[in-house]
Design a protein around this motif. Structure first.
Motif, PDB file in Angstrom:
ATOM      1  N   ALA A  21       0.856  -1.191   0.000  1.00 31.71           N
ATOM      2  CA  ALA A  21       0.000   0.000   0.000  1.00 31.71           C
ATOM      3  C   ALA A  21       0.885   1.231   0.000  1.00 31.71           C
ATOM      4  O   ALA A  21       1.910   1.269   0.692  1.00 31.71           O
ATOM      5  CB  ALA A  21      -0.902   0.010   1.230  1.00 31.71           C
ATOM      6  N   THR A  22       0.504   2.240  -0.781  1.00 33.00           N
ATOM      7  CA  THR A  22       1.259   3.485  -0.835  1.00 33.00           C
ATOM      8  C   THR A  22       0.302   4.659  -0.631  1.00 33.00           C
ATOM      9  O   THR A  22      -0.664   4.811  -1.394  1.00 33.00           O
ATOM     10  CB  THR A  22       1.975   3.638  -2.193  1.00 33.00           C
ATOM     11  OG1 THR A  22       2.812   2.496  -2.426  1.00 33.00           O
ATOM     12  CG2 THR A  22       2.829   4.895  -2.205  1.00 33.00           C
ATOM     13  N   ASP A  23       0.538   5.430   0.428  1.00 35.34           N
ATOM     14  CA  ASP A  23      -0.294   6.602   0.758  1.00 35.34           C
ATOM     15  C   ASP A  23      -1.778   6.248   0.748  1.00 35.34           C
ATOM     16  O   ASP A  23      -2.620   7.005   0.236  1.00 35.34           O
ATOM     17  CB  ASP A  23      -0.025   7.739  -0.225  1.00 35.34           C
ATOM     18  CG  ASP A  23       1.401   8.261  -0.111  1.00 35.34           C
ATOM     19  OD1 ASP A  23       1.942   8.241   1.005  1.00 35.34           O
ATOM     20  OD2 ASP A  23       1.970   8.667  -1.147  1.00 35.34           O
ATOM     21  N   LEU A  24      -2.119   5.105   1.310  1.00 33.94           N
ATOM     22  CA  LEU A  24      -3.485   4.599   1.285  1.00 33.94           C
ATOM     23  C   LEU A  24      -4.379   5.384   2.238  1.00 33.94           C
ATOM     24  O   LEU A  24      -4.069   5.538   3.418  1.00 33.94           O
ATOM     25  CB  LEU A  24      -3.484   3.116   1.670  1.00 33.94           C
ATOM     26  CG  LEU A  24      -4.840   2.433   1.876  1.00 33.94           C
ATOM     27  CD1 LEU A  24      -5.683   2.497   0.618  1.00 33.94           C
ATOM     28  CD2 LEU A  24      -4.625   0.995   2.324  1.00 33.94           C
ATOM     29  N   THR A  25      -5.487   5.882   1.712  1.00 37.06           N
ATOM     30  CA  THR A  25      -6.493   6.538   2.544  1.00 37.06           C
ATOM     31  C   THR A  25      -7.842   5.880   2.324  1.00 37.06           C
ATOM     32  O   THR A  25      -8.151   5.399   1.236  1.00 37.06           O
ATOM     33  CB  THR A  25      -6.608   8.046   2.232  1.00 37.06           C
ATOM     34  OG1 THR A  25      -7.023   8.223   0.870  1.00 37.06           O
ATOM     35  CG2 THR A  25      -5.287   8.753   2.456  1.00 37.06           C
ATOM     36  N   LYS A  26      -8.629   5.871   3.386  1.00 38.07           N
ATOM     37  CA  LYS A  26      -9.997   5.376   3.308  1.00 38.07           C
ATOM     38  C   LYS A  26     -10.870   6.286   4.152  1.00 38.07           C
ATOM     39  O   LYS A  26     -10.653   6.450   5.361  1.00 38.07           O
ATOM     40  CB  LYS A  26     -10.094   3.937   3.813  1.00 38.07           C
ATOM     41  CG  LYS A  26     -11.518   3.400   3.833  1.00 38.07           C
ATOM     42  CD  LYS A  26     -12.138   3.334   2.440  1.00 38.07           C
ATOM     43  CE  LYS A  26     -13.564   2.795   2.486  1.00 38.07           C
ATOM     44  NZ  LYS A  26     -14.184   2.736   1.131  1.00 38.07           N
ATOM     45  N   SER A  78      -2.722   3.909  -3.393  1.00 34.70           N
ATOM     46  CA  SER A  78      -2.766   2.716  -4.226  1.00 34.70           C
ATOM     47  C   SER A  78      -2.528   1.457  -3.404  1.00 34.70           C
ATOM     48  O   SER A  78      -1.917   1.499  -2.332  1.00 34.70           O
ATOM     49  CB  SER A  78      -1.702   2.799  -5.336  1.00 34.70           C
ATOM     50  OG  SER A  78      -0.392   2.698  -4.789  1.00 34.70           O
ATOM     51  N   VAL A  79      -3.031   0.337  -3.930  1.00 39.53           N
ATOM     52  CA  VAL A  79      -2.808  -0.985  -3.350  1.00 39.53           C
ATOM     53  C   VAL A  79      -2.423  -1.928  -4.472  1.00 39.53           C
ATOM     54  O   VAL A  79      -3.091  -1.979  -5.509  1.00 39.53           O
ATOM     55  CB  VAL A  79      -4.073  -1.527  -2.638  1.00 39.53           C
ATOM     56  CG1 VAL A  79      -3.852  -2.983  -2.201  1.00 39.53           C
ATOM     57  CG2 VAL A  79      -4.434  -0.671  -1.445  1.00 39.53           C
ATOM     58  N   ARG A  80      -1.332  -2.657  -4.280  1.00 45.29           N
ATOM     59  CA  ARG A  80      -0.910  -3.651  -5.257  1.00 45.29           C
ATOM     60  C   ARG A  80      -0.824  -5.019  -4.592  1.00 45.29           C
ATOM     61  O   ARG A  80      -0.286  -5.154  -3.491  1.00 45.29           O
ATOM     62  CB  ARG A  80       0.467  -3.295  -5.843  1.00 45.29           C
ATOM     63  CG  ARG A  80       0.461  -2.129  -6.793  1.00 45.29           C
ATOM     64  CD  ARG A  80       1.795  -1.989  -7.540  1.00 45.29           C
ATOM     65  NE  ARG A  80       2.869  -1.518  -6.661  1.00 45.29           N
ATOM     66  CZ  ARG A  80       3.907  -2.243  -6.283  1.00 45.29           C
ATOM     67  NH1 ARG A  80       4.015  -3.505  -6.676  1.00 45.29           N
ATOM     68  NH2 ARG A  80       4.838  -1.740  -5.509  1.00 45.29           N
ATOM     69  N   LEU A  81      -1.362  -6.023  -5.281  1.00 48.27           N
ATOM     70  CA  LEU A  81      -1.138  -7.413  -4.910  1.00 48.27           C
ATOM     71  C   LEU A  81      -0.177  -7.972  -5.949  1.00 48.27           C
ATOM     72  O   LEU A  81      -0.527  -8.059  -7.129  1.00 48.27           O
ATOM     73  CB  LEU A  81      -2.445  -8.213  -4.906  1.00 48.27           C
ATOM     74  CG  LEU A  81      -3.400  -7.943  -3.745  1.00 48.27           C
ATOM     75  CD1 LEU A  81      -4.625  -8.847  -3.851  1.00 48.27           C
ATOM     76  CD2 LEU A  81      -2.714  -8.169  -2.391  1.00 48.27           C
ATOM     77  N   ASP A  83       2.201  -7.632  -8.660  1.00 43.70           N
ATOM     78  CA  ASP A  83       2.425  -6.532  -9.611  1.00 43.70           C
ATOM     79  C   ASP A  83       1.126  -5.897 -10.094  1.00 43.70           C
ATOM     80  O   ASP A  83       1.147  -5.061 -10.997  1.00 43.70           O
ATOM     81  CB  ASP A  83       3.210  -7.050 -10.826  1.00 43.70           C
ATOM     82  CG  ASP A  83       4.604  -7.514 -10.448  1.00 43.70           C
ATOM     83  OD1 ASP A  83       5.193  -6.912  -9.531  1.00 43.70           O
ATOM     84  OD2 ASP A  83       5.094  -8.490 -11.051  1.00 43.70           O
ATOM     85  N   VAL A  84       0.003  -6.280  -9.504  1.00 45.81           N
ATOM     86  CA  VAL A  84      -1.293  -5.817  -9.991  1.00 45.81           C
ATOM     87  C   VAL A  84      -1.825  -4.687  -9.118  1.00 45.81           C
ATOM     88  O   VAL A  84      -1.962  -4.824  -7.895  1.00 45.81           O
ATOM     89  CB  VAL A  84      -2.312  -6.975 -10.014  1.00 45.81           C
ATOM     90  CG1 VAL A  84      -3.666  -6.478 -10.524  1.00 45.81           C
ATOM     91  CG2 VAL A  84      -1.801  -8.121 -10.876  1.00 45.81           C
ATOM     92  N   GLU A  85      -2.126  -3.563  -9.749  1.00 47.71           N
ATOM     93  CA  GLU A  85      -2.740  -2.423  -9.073  1.00 47.71           C
ATOM     94  C   GLU A  85      -4.243  -2.659  -9.004  1.00 47.71           C
ATOM     95  O   GLU A  85      -4.920  -2.779 -10.037  1.00 47.71           O
ATOM     96  CB  GLU A  85      -2.432  -1.141  -9.842  1.00 47.71           C
ATOM     97  CG  GLU A  85      -3.226   0.074  -9.409  1.00 47.71           C
ATOM     98  CD  GLU A  85      -2.986   0.427  -7.956  1.00 47.71           C
ATOM     99  OE1 GLU A  85      -3.984   0.561  -7.226  1.00 47.71           O
ATOM    100  OE2 GLU A  85      -1.808   0.556  -7.567  1.00 47.71           O
ATOM    101  N   LEU A  94     -11.417  -8.096 -10.320  1.00 50.58           N
ATOM    102  CA  LEU A  94     -11.076  -8.092  -8.902  1.00 50.58           C
ATOM    103  C   LEU A  94     -11.565  -9.371  -8.228  1.00 50.58           C
ATOM    104  O   LEU A  94     -10.853  -9.965  -7.410  1.00 50.58           O
ATOM    105  CB  LEU A  94     -11.691  -6.869  -8.230  1.00 50.58           C
ATOM    106  CG  LEU A  94     -11.261  -6.565  -6.791  1.00 50.58           C
ATOM    107  CD1 LEU A  94      -9.754  -6.403  -6.702  1.00 50.58           C
ATOM    108  CD2 LEU A  94     -11.980  -5.313  -6.288  1.00 50.58           C
ATOM    109  N   THR A  95     -12.762  -9.810  -8.579  1.00 49.13           N
ATOM    110  CA  THR A  95     -13.290 -11.064  -8.040  1.00 49.13           C
ATOM    111  C   THR A  95     -12.403 -12.229  -8.427  1.00 49.13           C
ATOM    112  O   THR A  95     -12.095 -13.106  -7.605  1.00 49.13           O
ATOM    113  CB  THR A  95     -14.726 -11.307  -8.549  1.00 49.13           C
ATOM    114  OG1 THR A  95     -15.574 -10.242  -8.088  1.00 49.13           O
ATOM    115  CG2 THR A  95     -15.266 -12.634  -8.054  1.00 49.13           C
TER     116      THR A  95
END
Length: 259
Positions: A21-26, A78-81, A83-85, A94-95
């Motif tokens: 996660a990079t600069d993740l906000t919710k 952003s969130v990456r799993l 190499d996938v954003e 996503l599912t």
């Protein structure tokens, strides 16, 4: 590497990050009812590592896990799993990603009562039309020590056995990362220790990546590291935790919040 250096993405074992996660906000709500659950969080979860996330109620720990797992949308960053954003994916993509790359273990077990233990373990793959890797499935079943209980339904299993079925279900498809939300919350201490021991073994022997939200210092002591959240931010990190050290750190945070 610290908790705020996600892009380096390499731990002491030389493994790259399974999720970043990079600069993740919710943010939830708008106007006067707006609540910032995550406030610019940057963190990486390394492959083959067991991370526990702790913090006071409302600190954002479950929200962080849900955003990292693609179960909840994000407001910024952003969130990456791998190499996938995640933000680049459609709902269908996503599912599919969650089905193929992510395993989940929840406090409430989430087993179907009409299915046997084995049928619950293989259910996600059955739904996806994927044939299990039998050798791997046998390994998982042996690891959770349920070989003699595979034909039993959930009502015929103890709480600890049900959660071990849930853990086996999460691992059966060889996910790249497993997210566990208070996996011992509904268990007695002995059953909880069984489940935590299984998760620890899956990291050590199978190279599994696990991210676990917990409020229990003893549960956190099974992890390789602990991240501490407060008010939607990562405020500390502990490597090689013990239950006493984690409890001491949590008491310090609580004391600081009440000043």
């Amino acid at each position: 590497m610290t908790a705020t250096e996600p892009n380096r993405g390499v731990g002491t074992n030389g493994a790259p990050a399974a999720a970043v996660a990079t600069d993740l906000t919710k943010v939830y709500g708008t106007g006067e009812t707006q609540v910032t659950a995550l406030d610019g969080v940057s963190v990486g979860f390394r492959r083959g590592e067991y991370t526990a996330i702790m913090g006071p109620s409302g600190s954002g720990k479950s929200t962080l896990m849900h955003c990292m797992a693609g179960l909840d949308s994000i407001s910024g960053g952003s969130v990456r799993l791998g190499d996938v954003e995640l933000s680049s994916l459609s709902d269908k993509q996503l599912t599919l990603l969650r089905r193929e790359k992510v395993g989940f273990v929840f406090q409430s077990f989430n087993l179907l009562p009409t299915l046997t233990a084995l049928e619950n373990i293989t259910l996600p793959m059955d739904i996806a039309g994927v044939k299990p890797d039998q050798a791997w499935l046998d390994h998982v079943i042996e690891t959770v020590d349920l070989r003699n209980r595979l034909k039993h339904r959930p009502s015929e299993l103890s709480g600890g056995q049900q959660q071990r079925v849930a853990c086996a279900r999460a691992m059966a498809s060889k996910p790249e990362i497993i997210f566990a939300d208070e996996p011992t919350g509904n268990l007695d201490s002995r059953s909880g220790a069984e489940v935590l021991g299984f998760l620890r073994t899956s990291v050590r022997e199978s190279g599994q990546t696990i991210v676990m939200v917990t409020h229990d210092p003893n549960a956190a002591s099974y992890a390789d590291r602990v991240l501490f959240l407060a008010d939607g931010k990562i405020v500390d990190e502990m490597l090689s935790p013990t239950s006493d050290l984690v409890l001491e750190r949590m008491k310090r945070f609580e004391a600081a919040r009440t000043v």
